[in-house]
Motif scaffolding. Structure first.
Motif, PDB file in Angstrom:
ATOM      1  N   ARG A 186     -14.769   2.308  -5.406  1.00 34.27           N
ATOM      2  CA  ARG A 186     -14.985   3.448  -6.140  1.00 34.27           C
ATOM      3  C   ARG A 186     -14.192   4.619  -5.927  1.00 34.27           C
ATOM      4  O   ARG A 186     -13.846   5.297  -7.091  1.00 34.27           O
ATOM      5  CB  ARG A 186     -16.302   3.983  -5.599  1.00 34.27           C
ATOM      6  CG  ARG A 186     -17.604   3.170  -5.803  1.00 34.27           C
ATOM      7  CD  ARG A 186     -18.948   3.876  -5.669  1.00 34.27           C
ATOM      8  NE  ARG A 186     -19.250   4.920  -6.577  1.00 34.27           N
ATOM      9  CZ  ARG A 186     -19.799   4.869  -7.592  1.00 34.27           C
ATOM     10  NH1 ARG A 186     -20.343   3.606  -8.020  1.00 34.27           N
ATOM     11  NH2 ARG A 186     -19.995   5.823  -8.364  1.00 34.27           N
ATOM     12  N   SER A 218       0.769  -1.299   0.089  1.00 40.66           N
ATOM     13  CA  SER A 218       0.034   0.142   0.078  1.00 40.66           C
ATOM     14  C   SER A 218       0.908   1.270   0.035  1.00 40.66           C
ATOM     15  O   SER A 218       0.422   2.353  -0.325  1.00 40.66           O
ATOM     16  CB  SER A 218      -0.748  -0.026   1.069  1.00 40.66           C
ATOM     17  OG  SER A 218       0.034  -0.217   2.213  1.00 40.66           O
ATOM     18  N   HIS A 266      -8.263  -0.797 -14.094  1.00 43.74           N
ATOM     19  CA  HIS A 266      -8.209  -2.028 -13.528  1.00 43.74           C
ATOM     20  C   HIS A 266      -9.366  -2.933 -14.013  1.00 43.74           C
ATOM     21  O   HIS A 266     -10.331  -2.594 -14.802  1.00 43.74           O
ATOM     22  CB  HIS A 266      -8.775  -1.965 -12.084  1.00 43.74           C
ATOM     23  CG  HIS A 266      -7.778  -1.208 -11.111  1.00 43.74           C
ATOM     24  ND1 HIS A 266      -7.846  -1.426  -9.750  1.00 43.74           N
ATOM     25  CD2 HIS A 266      -6.785  -0.302 -11.380  1.00 43.74           C
ATOM     26  CE1 HIS A 266      -6.807  -0.471  -9.136  1.00 43.74           C
ATOM     27  NE2 HIS A 266      -6.308  -0.052 -10.164  1.00 43.74           N
ATOM     28  N   LEU A 303      -6.784   9.113 -10.221  1.00 42.38           N
ATOM     29  CA  LEU A 303      -6.197   8.959  -8.922  1.00 42.38           C
ATOM     30  C   LEU A 303      -5.474  10.404  -8.612  1.00 42.38           C
ATOM     31  O   LEU A 303      -4.942  10.579  -7.556  1.00 42.38           O
ATOM     32  CB  LEU A 303      -5.257   7.725  -8.841  1.00 42.38           C
ATOM     33  CG  LEU A 303      -5.886   6.422  -8.400  1.00 42.38           C
ATOM     34  CD1 LEU A 303      -4.982   5.558  -7.886  1.00 42.38           C
ATOM     35  CD2 LEU A 303      -6.970   6.614  -7.618  1.00 42.38           C
ATOM     36  N   ASP A 322     -13.697  20.088  -6.705  1.00 38.28           N
ATOM     37  CA  ASP A 322     -14.034  19.214  -7.782  1.00 38.28           C
ATOM     38  C   ASP A 322     -12.941  18.961  -8.942  1.00 38.28           C
ATOM     39  O   ASP A 322     -12.359  19.891  -9.165  1.00 38.28           O
ATOM     40  CB  ASP A 322     -15.210  19.513  -8.499  1.00 38.28           C
ATOM     41  CG  ASP A 322     -15.780  18.862  -9.457  1.00 38.28           C
ATOM     42  OD1 ASP A 322     -16.225  17.687  -9.097  1.00 38.28           O
ATOM     43  OD2 ASP A 322     -16.025  19.084 -10.509  1.00 38.28           O
ATOM     44  N   PHE A 323     -12.830  17.599  -9.208  1.00 41.20           N
ATOM     45  CA  PHE A 323     -11.931  17.270 -10.066  1.00 41.20           C
ATOM     46  C   PHE A 323     -12.861  16.471 -11.285  1.00 41.20           C
ATOM     47  O   PHE A 323     -13.585  15.460 -10.856  1.00 41.20           O
ATOM     48  CB  PHE A 323     -10.699  16.262  -9.772  1.00 41.20           C
ATOM     49  CG  PHE A 323     -10.010  16.880  -8.905  1.00 41.20           C
ATOM     50  CD1 PHE A 323      -8.978  18.117  -8.937  1.00 41.20           C
ATOM     51  CD2 PHE A 323      -9.770  16.291  -7.588  1.00 41.20           C
ATOM     52  CE1 PHE A 323      -8.286  18.453  -8.003  1.00 41.20           C
ATOM     53  CE2 PHE A 323      -8.844  16.513  -6.553  1.00 41.20           C
ATOM     54  CZ  PHE A 323      -8.171  17.844  -6.824  1.00 41.20           C
ATOM     55  N   TYR A 359      -9.987   4.789 -13.065  1.00 41.28           N
ATOM     56  CA  TYR A 359     -10.074   5.758 -11.857  1.00 41.28           C
ATOM     57  C   TYR A 359      -9.364   6.790 -12.091  1.00 41.28           C
ATOM     58  O   TYR A 359      -8.323   6.783 -12.634  1.00 41.28           O
ATOM     59  CB  TYR A 359      -9.523   4.960 -10.764  1.00 41.28           C
ATOM     60  CG  TYR A 359     -10.527   3.644 -10.222  1.00 41.28           C
ATOM     61  CD1 TYR A 359     -11.707   3.605  -9.493  1.00 41.28           C
ATOM     62  CD2 TYR A 359     -10.091   2.604 -10.910  1.00 41.28           C
ATOM     63  CE1 TYR A 359     -12.289   2.494  -9.269  1.00 41.28           C
ATOM     64  CE2 TYR A 359     -11.060   1.316 -10.777  1.00 41.28           C
ATOM     65  CZ  TYR A 359     -11.840   1.365  -9.877  1.00 41.28           C
ATOM     66  OH  TYR A 359     -12.706   0.100  -9.612  1.00 41.28           O
ATOM     67  N   PRO A 375     -12.666  16.377  -3.051  1.00 42.91           N
ATOM     68  CA  PRO A 375     -13.287  15.447  -3.805  1.00 42.91           C
ATOM     69  C   PRO A 375     -13.558  14.024  -3.331  1.00 42.91           C
ATOM     70  O   PRO A 375     -14.329  13.345  -3.459  1.00 42.91           O
ATOM     71  CB  PRO A 375     -12.843  15.739  -5.201  1.00 42.91           C
ATOM     72  CG  PRO A 375     -12.119  16.944  -4.862  1.00 42.91           C
ATOM     73  CD  PRO A 375     -11.764  17.339  -3.414  1.00 42.91           C
ATOM     74  N   PRO A 393      -9.582  22.502  -3.407  1.00 38.91           N
ATOM     75  CA  PRO A 393      -9.894  21.743  -4.761  1.00 38.91           C
ATOM     76  C   PRO A 393     -11.364  21.257  -4.006  1.00 38.91           C
ATOM     77  O   PRO A 393     -11.561  20.702  -2.983  1.00 38.91           O
ATOM     78  CB  PRO A 393      -9.129  20.783  -5.120  1.00 38.91           C
ATOM     79  CG  PRO A 393      -8.223  20.533  -4.210  1.00 38.91           C
ATOM     80  CD  PRO A 393      -8.081  21.656  -3.285  1.00 38.91           C
ATOM     81  N   VAL A 426     -13.170  11.776  -8.725  1.00 37.41           N
ATOM     82  CA  VAL A 426     -12.699  10.904  -7.939  1.00 37.41           C
ATOM     83  C   VAL A 426     -13.423   9.950  -7.351  1.00 37.41           C
ATOM     84  O   VAL A 426     -13.141   8.627  -7.236  1.00 37.41           O
ATOM     85  CB  VAL A 426     -12.194  11.710  -6.608  1.00 37.41           C
ATOM     86  CG1 VAL A 426     -11.492  11.241  -5.656  1.00 37.41           C
ATOM     87  CG2 VAL A 426     -11.307  12.874  -7.453  1.00 37.41           C
ATOM     88  N   ASN A 427     -14.663   9.885  -7.123  1.00 35.40           N
ATOM     89  CA  ASN A 427     -15.459   8.890  -6.708  1.00 35.40           C
ATOM     90  C   ASN A 427     -16.483   8.119  -7.494  1.00 35.40           C
ATOM     91  O   ASN A 427     -17.591   7.428  -7.310  1.00 35.40           O
ATOM     92  CB  ASN A 427     -16.456   9.306  -5.596  1.00 35.40           C
ATOM     93  CG  ASN A 427     -15.694   9.129  -3.992  1.00 35.40           C
ATOM     94  OD1 ASN A 427     -15.297   8.106  -3.503  1.00 35.40           O
ATOM     95  ND2 ASN A 427     -15.622  10.203  -3.401  1.00 35.40           N
ATOM     96  N   ALA A 428     -16.247   8.598  -8.687  1.00 39.22           N
ATOM     97  CA  ALA A 428     -16.923   7.911  -9.928  1.00 39.22           C
ATOM     98  C   ALA A 428     -16.177   7.567 -11.208  1.00 39.22           C
ATOM     99  O   ALA A 428     -16.006   8.293 -11.984  1.00 39.22           O
ATOM    100  CB  ALA A 428     -18.016   9.080 -10.233  1.00 39.22           C
ATOM    101  N   PRO A 429     -15.586   6.164 -10.949  1.00 39.97           N
ATOM    102  CA  PRO A 429     -14.934   5.631 -11.946  1.00 39.97           C
ATOM    103  C   PRO A 429     -15.672   5.260 -13.176  1.00 39.97           C
ATOM    104  O   PRO A 429     -17.087   5.392 -13.107  1.00 39.97           O
ATOM    105  CB  PRO A 429     -14.494   4.271 -11.432  1.00 39.97           C
ATOM    106  CG  PRO A 429     -15.379   3.979 -10.310  1.00 39.97           C
ATOM    107  CD  PRO A 429     -15.740   5.204  -9.626  1.00 39.97           C
TER     108      PRO A 429
END
Ligand code: HEM
Lengths: 557, 332
Positions: free
Chosen positions: B262, A65, A472, A310, A275-276, A308, B173, A273, A296-299
């Motif tokens: 996610r 990790s 992935h 990252l 929003d990306f 994703y 985010p 920030p 970021v939370n929506a692949p």
């Protein structure tokens, strides 16, 4: 054997004295060992051991990790780190000792679940056990009196119906003139428990083997660039053991635009920030381009892969020309962010076309500011006053040694600095659109504007951004989710459905009346047992002695 | 005054009222301690022989279930007439209302759920602990835990307001997800149940020590224990509360894995926070097994519930603040 022999609810061992027993044969030892391994005590011990064994992995950085953390740890603790490494302290969760614990636990689990499943399958078909001779010693024991003339068989039949309607499995017994019902319910409790434990095995097996069928890869894209999903296009690629890279679906992914929104209203979080968004287009073979979005939370899930977002940062475009004005290098180079205000570090390598090979270490400040000592820093992550500084080196870039070199690092061992330090030449300092001279008349460097048409003092779109994507493929995720759901359902049923036996006995008294006894037995936690029995007793007594005329049992059957 | 200022004001008021409630509960305990009635009556006289037997010997199911049904106070020297208890509960309810207002106002100020950094997590978490306690009170008389629960909430709130306070800032985010709402809230709820299970287990251990002494020595320093339910009842209560916590924690772990998939592209990666969630889960699985293992019921399993809760607190404080990992949401 249904439950491990040391389960609190199983019969205590019948004075089994291991010491005086005759020598066990090999088979005997094996059976003994198996019994130990599948006992509750062992399961408990291994569970606690697993919890303890998981701790070190949170104290020491792990290669899986946090690989950079491991490198840093080696640098900080040169004596301790190698010693820790020999006991796999940096790979705790794939280490021999950690694996040994959970594998033993799961062997124990399988050894425990199989006999219980068989036993449970039989129990599901079995009749409730015979009514005990004396109910008074059992849980919730209570009695009711029925008026003289009530028939015992009828009363027990009515109890049978009542319990059956309540979901009990029932059997009638009679001994002399005494009639009774034996009832049991809550088989789902054990079913749930078995589903729970089996699903745990399911998760382990899927995770253990499943990861071998997928891959993960990384790719950095600057705005405007396109990536084709093939092995060579990845910056790094980690296939699972069984992954076949010819199965990659060669779709195209283009990063059209990377939008960042910064907080501007809240002074306490100014510049943070919020929003990306990576606006992309995806083109599958033989199809038109379709727009997509990665956040970021929506692949983005496409072509059998999950994409994703990252990381991101700036990718200044730099053009180098030789003294005659020929372009020898032009590219957008991703600079790695060093702090929240995106002070970014990048390396430019110009191998051909100049008198010598040239390498440049660049710092990019999206909003440049100077500290008290004159050192630059970035005061805001947005492009308010972008400045690129370049330290120039000439010599051997080390690209021809056959050793792979990182695009993010410059090995200056065999190079001479041309700016900074003792050279007396200042580092180059450019804003978008500006051009500077390389030292010694070697040529020029231009920091190109990404938006050549914009007003000179509007820098908001002057430097391209890059996004780094993780791509992935994991075909087993659905299975893991399924087992997780089973775990949850199994847990809920096994912890909240009470399993209990209930007995109702009708005893004719000498005065002609009927004494009815009720009692129960909990199998596992069952806090509501007494209340349930009292309720059954009341209902039954009302049914037996209520206004409705009683039908003799003989006519009913 | 901004909503956040009001929230802070409301929170400080809640803490003041909690402090008063704490005093009221403590007075009750002191009275129990001083009470003459609290001298244990010989076991035989109360017919409580079987209750008092430590269940560590694997005592029969029949005994323990009969007791668990009688969740009502089965103390040796029952105690139910204390006005300070009633005052304590009333003050706790009042403080809870203020606490709730503080939490809601913080959410209003931030324009989102109020559990996105440690300060907010502590505020909401303690609110949930008190809520769980008050809800359970409507079904079982656990008022004797008031000192403990309110005391713990006060300490946590004190630490949160002094050390963890951060101004309202927008969500980064990485935290903008429905899973923040689900995962973190369920984790908080689980913590509330674990906290209660922990409190009951501590009292259970004390009680079972007293029960061990009763036979031989008549004097016991903690005489108030005689006014509390038997250790078996406490054990059953602790178990029931803890398994609710365990189920919620299992869900937390799974929801976290879904969120991690996610956000980071993998559902499990042994990140420090994941490791500790797993450790806590495993310890409580051990606790449930211990309750089903001969020789481990009673005090030994109680220790596991205590260790489990210690790990929960460790996970929330030390791991958040000092350990490195992807879960950098403390906001500090
Ligand atoms: C991966 C390791 C294990 C985990 C995480 C685990 C977890 C759990 C949990 C959460 C429960 C309570 C929920 C339920 O009743 O379904 C439970 C119950 C139980 N487990 Fe396991 N278990 C594990 C291994 C084992 C093993 C190896 C055995 C056999 C020795 C075992 C035997 C039992 C039994 C008999 C119960 C029922 C307890 C009762 O009667 O209340 N478990 N387990």
């Amino acid at each position: 054997m249904s439950r491990p022999s040391d389960h609190y609810d199983s019969r205590p061992p019948a004075a089994e004295s291991g010491i005086t027993q005759p020598a066990l044969g090999f088979g005997g030892w094996l059976r003994w060992f198996w019994r130990q391994l599948t006992s509750m005590r062992t399961a408990l011990f291994l569970l606690l051991l697993l919890a303890i064994a998981a701790v070190p992995g949170s104290l020491v950085p792990q290669r899986s990790s946090d690989p950079n953390g491991v490198t840093q740890y080696f640098a900080d603790n040169p004596d301790l780190a190698p010693a820790l490494d020999t006991i796999q302290a940096f790979d705790v969760y794939s280490s021999a000792w950690f694996s040994a614990i959970y594998l033993l636990l799961f062997v124990s689990l399988v050894g425990c679940v199989i006999p219980r499943t068989l036993h449970h399958a039989r129990a599901l078909r079995a009749q409730p056990p015979k009514t005990p001779a004396r109910l008074s010693r059992l849980a919730g024991f209570t009695t009711r009196q029925a008026p003289a003339g009530t028939d015992a068989a009828t009363a027990s039949e009515s109890a049978r119906k009542l319990l059956k309607a309540a979901g009990y499995r029932v059997t009638l017994f009679s001994r002399g003139d005494e009639h009774s019902v034996s009832a049991e319910r809550g088989y789902l409790r054990e079913t749930g428990n078995l589903v729970f434990h089996s699903a745990l095995v399911g998760i382990l097996v899927t995770v253990g083997f499943g990861s071998g069928f997928g891959f993960s890869g990384q790719r950095v894209l600057v705005e405007g660039q396109t990536f084709v999903n093939t092995l060579l296009a990845y910056d790094s690629f980690n296939p699972g053991r069984f992954f076949d890279d010819t199965t990659l679906d060669p779709y195209k992914l283009a990063l059209e635009d990377f939008d960042v929104t910064y907080e501007t209203k809240n002074v306490k979080a100014f510049g943070q920030p919020v929003d990306f968004t990576a606006d992309v287009t995806v083109t599958h073979r033989g199809e038109g381009a379709t727009p997509g979005e990665v956040k970021v939370n929506a692949p983005l899930r496409t072509g059998g892969t999950d994409v994703y977002l990252l990381g991101n940062g700036y990718a200044p475009t730099v053009t180098v020309k030789d003294p005659r004005g020929n372009v020898v290098f032009t590219d957008s180079i991703p600079f790695l962010p060093q702090d929240p205000n995106l002070t970014s570090l990048g390396v430019i390598k110009v191998p051909d076309g100049l008198a010598e090979q040239v390498g440049m270490i660049g710092f990019f400040y999206p909003t440049q500011a100077a500290g008290d000592t004159g050192a630059y820093f970035s005061s805001h992550p947005g492009l308010e006053y972008p400045v690129l500084t370049l330290r120039v080196y000439a010599g051997d870039l080390g690209l021809n040694d056959g050793v792979p070199t990182s695009v993010y690092a410059l090995d200056t061992d065999k190079m001479t600095p041309l700016t900074g330090g003792d050279t007396g030449v200042d580092a180059l300092e450019l804003m978008p659109g500006q051009t500077g001279d390389l030292p010694g008349g070697m040529g020029t460097v231009t920091f190109d504007r990404a938006d050549p048409d914009a007003a000179d003092d509007d820098f908001s779109g002057s430097v391209a951004r890059f996004a780094s994507f993780d791509i992935h493929h994991d075909p087993t995720q659905g299975w893991v989710l399924l087992f997780a759901v089973l775990i949850m359902l199994g847990l809920l049923t096994s912890l909240f459905i009470p399993r209990r036996r209930v007995w109702v006995k009708a005893l004719p008294q000498t005065d002609g009346s009927l004494r009815m006894e009720y009692a129960g037995l909990a199998r596992g936690e069952d806090p509501a047992l007494e209340a349930a029995i009292a309720a059954i007793a009341d209902k039954h007594a009302a049914a037996v002695s209520g206004p409705a005329p009683l039908v003799p049992a003989s006519q009913q059957i | 005054m901004t909503p956040n200022d009001l929230s802070i004001l409301s929170l400080y008021s809640a803490m003041a009222v909690y402090a008063l409630a704490f005093i009221a509960f403590a007075i009750d305990l002191a009275k129990r301690q001083a009470s003459k009635d609290a001298t244990p009556i010989p076991a035989e006289a109360t017919g409580e022989v079987s209750n008092r037997r430590s269940s560590a010997d694997g005592g029969s199911t029949i005994t323990s279930t009969r007791l668990s049904a009688r969740i009502a106070n089965d103390a040796v020297a029952p105690w139910g007439r204390s006005p300070s208890l009633r005052v304590g509960v009333s003050l706790t309810v009042l403080a809870w209302v203020l606490h709730l207002a503080a939490d809601v106002l913080r959410g209003v100020a931030a324009g989102r759920v109020p559990w996105a950094n440690m300060y907010e997590f502590a505020m909401t978490g303690t609110l949930v602990i008190v809520t769980v306690f008050l809800v359970v009170l409507t079904r079982v008389d656990l008022r004797f835990l008031g000192t403990f629960v309110v005391g713990m909430v006060l300490v946590l709130l004190g630490v949160a307001t002094l050390n963890y306070y951060v101004d309202v800032v927008p969500l980064p985010p990485a935290l903008q997800s429905v899973w923040l709402i689900i995962h973190v809230f369920v984790a908080t709820l689980a913590t509330g149940f674990f906290a209660l299970g922990f409190a009951l287990s501590v009292v259970q251990l004390l009680q079972s020590r007293r029960e061990g002494l009763v036979a031989g020595v008549r004097e016991m320093r903690l005489r108030m224990l005689a006014t509390l339910p038997s250790s078996t009842t406490l054990e059953n209560l602790a178990y029931r509360v803890s398994i609710v916590g365990f189920i919620l924690w299992t869900f937390t772990l799974m929801a976290g894995a879904i969120w991690a998939e996610r956000a980071w592209g993998r559902y499990w990666g042994w990140d420090t926070k994941e490791v500790w969630t797993f450790i806590i889960w495993t310890v409580y699985a051990g606790y449930i097994h211990a309750r089903a293992t001969r020789g481990w019921r009673g005090s030994r399993s109680a220790w596991l519930a205590i260790i489990g809760f210690a790990a929960v607190i460790f996970n929330f404080t030390i791991v958040n603040v000092f350990f490195k990992g992807l879960h950098a949401y403390s906001g500090l």
